[in-house]
Scaffold this active site. Structure first.
Site, PDB file in Angstrom:
ATOM      1  CG  ASP A 147     124.082  37.529 -54.835  1.00  0.00           C
ATOM      2  OD1 ASP A 147     123.429  37.533 -53.765  1.00  0.00           O
ATOM      3  OD2 ASP A 147     123.572  37.816 -55.926  1.00  0.00           O
ATOM      4  N   GLY A 148     124.194  34.696 -53.261  1.00  0.00           N
ATOM      5  CA  GLY A 148     123.517  33.421 -53.421  1.00  0.00           C
ATOM      6  C   GLY A 148     122.175  33.650 -54.083  1.00  0.00           C
TER       7      GLY A 148
ATOM      8  CG  ASP B 197     122.232  37.866 -59.420  1.00  0.00           C
ATOM      9  OD1 ASP B 197     121.696  37.131 -58.568  1.00  0.00           O
ATOM     10  OD2 ASP B 197     121.659  38.226 -60.463  1.00  0.00           O
TER      11      ASP B 197
ATOM     12  CD  GLU C   9     122.546  35.868 -50.466  1.00  0.00           C
ATOM     13  OE1 GLU C   9     123.746  36.189 -50.564  1.00  0.00           O
ATOM     14  OE2 GLU C   9     121.652  36.401 -51.157  1.00  0.00           O
TER      15      GLU C   9
ATOM     16  CG  ASP D  96     122.767  40.629 -52.304  1.00  0.00           C
ATOM     17  OD1 ASP D  96     122.965  39.573 -51.664  1.00  0.00           O
ATOM     18  OD2 ASP D  96     122.350  40.627 -53.478  1.00  0.00           O
TER      19      ASP D  96
ATOM     20  CG  HIS E 268     119.231  42.141 -57.679  1.00  0.00           C
ATOM     21  ND1 HIS E 268     119.821  41.233 -58.529  1.00  0.00           N
ATOM     22  CD2 HIS E 268     118.834  41.434 -56.592  1.00  0.00           C
ATOM     23  CE1 HIS E 268     119.768  40.028 -57.988  1.00  0.00           C
ATOM     24  NE2 HIS E 268     119.186  40.119 -56.820  1.00  0.00           N
TER      25      HIS E 268
END
Length: 164
Positions: free
Chosen positions: A14-15, A138, A52, A74, A128
């Site tokens: 995740d970024g 995250d 990302e 995501d 999320h």
């Protein structure tokens, strides 16, 4: 002689960005059997899409030999980029279907290089949304942003003290 089986590695990535552009961070988890490794990093001026991409790139660059990999992110940008768009970009000399230069070409080329030799399954998940590894990634990204901001603030404070 039997062909050696490639190790299976799960990568969750995740970024995040505080401002877009702004200070960015990424986090990734690599898991193979019972082994697990977390990585993270930051950039003081970047975009969310770059973070990302860097999350996945950094995780793949940790791998020391060809593996079967499941990348879970995501980021539709990363998943669609690698599964739908990249071959067209390469064919069109890194131009989009609208004839514009592909954004983040440097990172897409780095991702291609990091991906080579691996068998990769690209998986998109809703961010999320309570996915444990995505939430951890995250948090790693958010902590990387805080660390980057703290270092930046310390440098500004140090400069003020030496100038004052």
């Amino acid at each position: 002689m039997q062909k050696e089986q490639k190790p299976f590695v799960e990568i969750y990535a995740d970024g995040a960005c505080s401002g877009n552009p702004g200070v960015g961070g990424f986090g990734a988890i690599l898991r193979s059997g019972k082994k697990e490794k977390e990585i993270s990093g930051c950039d003081k001026m970047t975009t969310n899409n770059r973070m990302e991409l860097l999350a996945v790139i950094s995780a793949l660059e940790v791998l020391k030999k060809p593996c079967k990999v499941a990348v879970t992110t995501d980021s539709n940008y990363v998943v669609k980029g690698m599964t739908e768009w990249i071959q067209g970009w390469i064919k069109n000399k890194w131009r989009t279907s609208q004839k514009k230069e592909v954004m983040n070409r440097d990172l897409w080329e780095r991702l291609l290089k990091a991906s080579s030799g691996h068998e990769i399954e690209w998986k998109w998940i809703k961010g999320h949304n309570g996915h444990p590894e995505n939430e951890r990634c995250d948090k790693l990204a958010q902590n990387a942003i805080k660390n980057c901001q703290t270092i930046r603030k310390q440098r500004v404070d140090d400069r003020r003290q030496t100038e004052g």
